[in-house]
Design a protein around this motif. Structure first.
Motif, PDB file in Angstrom:
ATOM      1  N   SER A 116      -7.434  -4.158   4.977  1.00 24.52           N
ATOM      2  CA  SER A 116      -6.323  -3.280   4.569  1.00 24.52           C
ATOM      3  C   SER A 116      -5.731  -3.676   3.220  1.00 24.52           C
ATOM      4  N   ASP A 167       0.854  -1.189   0.000  1.00 25.19           N
ATOM      5  CA  ASP A 167       0.000   0.000   0.000  1.00 25.19           C
ATOM      6  C   ASP A 167       0.891   1.240   0.000  1.00 25.19           C
ATOM      7  N   SER A 168       0.295   2.420   0.006  1.00 29.81           N
ATOM      8  CA  SER A 168       1.086   3.658  -0.092  1.00 29.81           C
ATOM      9  C   SER A 168       1.936   3.924   1.147  1.00 29.81           C
ATOM     10  N   ASN A 169       1.671   3.214   2.254  1.00 26.24           N
ATOM     11  CA  ASN A 169       2.484   3.362   3.464  1.00 26.24           C
ATOM     12  C   ASN A 169       3.592   2.319   3.552  1.00 26.24           C
ATOM     13  N   GLY A 170       3.689   1.455   2.554  1.00 28.99           N
ATOM     14  CA  GLY A 170       4.738   0.439   2.533  1.00 28.99           C
ATOM     15  C   GLY A 170       4.348  -0.881   3.175  1.00 28.99           C
ATOM     16  N   LYS A 171       3.108  -0.991   3.659  1.00 24.98           N
ATOM     17  CA  LYS A 171       2.664  -2.269   4.235  1.00 24.98           C
ATOM     18  C   LYS A 171       2.589  -3.298   3.114  1.00 24.98           C
ATOM     19  N   GLU A 172       3.146  -4.481   3.367  1.00 21.80           N
ATOM     20  CA  GLU A 172       3.156  -5.509   2.331  1.00 21.80           C
ATOM     21  C   GLU A 172       2.081  -6.558   2.580  1.00 21.80           C
ATOM     22  N   GLY A 225      -6.237  -1.542   0.149  1.00 18.31           N
ATOM     23  CA  GLY A 225      -5.408  -0.361  -0.082  1.00 18.31           C
ATOM     24  C   GLY A 225      -4.147  -0.646  -0.886  1.00 18.31           C
TER      25      GLY A 225
END
Length: 129
Positions: free
Chosen positions: A112, A74-79, A115
């Protein structure tokens, strides 16, 4: 003597990992959101997001892909973990100039995963049991 062998093996492993990372950087990953979904069994649920994927090797050489995998972020780097992938997207080798297409589905225990907006080819893959 053992110390020299140990140091040599560490240096060799570092060189191999660096080479694998550099070859993955030569693959273009095109991803387009295809669908969002969910699975439920009793009170357990899993959320899914599927992408149409194309991998393109624009380099001047064949690239080994056996040590790489797809991950969504996602745009926050969560994989997000890859759950299902079209077998066309997991060749051992992608030939020079070759383009392969297929789908990849990523999952999460919560929504999530919806996202996720980019798919990358990485060398930091989950270990298979």
């Amino acid at each position: 003597m053992r110390k020299k062998i140990f140091i040599a093996s560490i240096l060799l492993a570092g060189c191999c990992l660096t080479a694998a990372a550099k070859t993955v950087d030569k693959i273009i990953v095109f991803s387009t959101e295809k669908s969002k979904g969910a699975l439920s069994i009793g009170k357990q649920q899993t959320y899914t997001k599927t992408f149409d994927i194309a991998l393109s090797n624009n380099s001047q050489q064949d690239i080994e892909l056996s040590t790489s995998c797809l991950k969504a972020f996602d745009s926050n780097g969560k994989e997000f973990k890859l759950d299902t992938v079209d077998e066309k997207l997991i060749p051992n080798k992608l030939k020079k100039g070759e383009l392969v297409k297929g789908i990849a589905m990523f999952v999460s225990d919560d929504a999530s995963v919806y996202g996720a907006n980019i798919v990358r080819l990485v060398t930091e893959c989950d270990k298979k049991v």
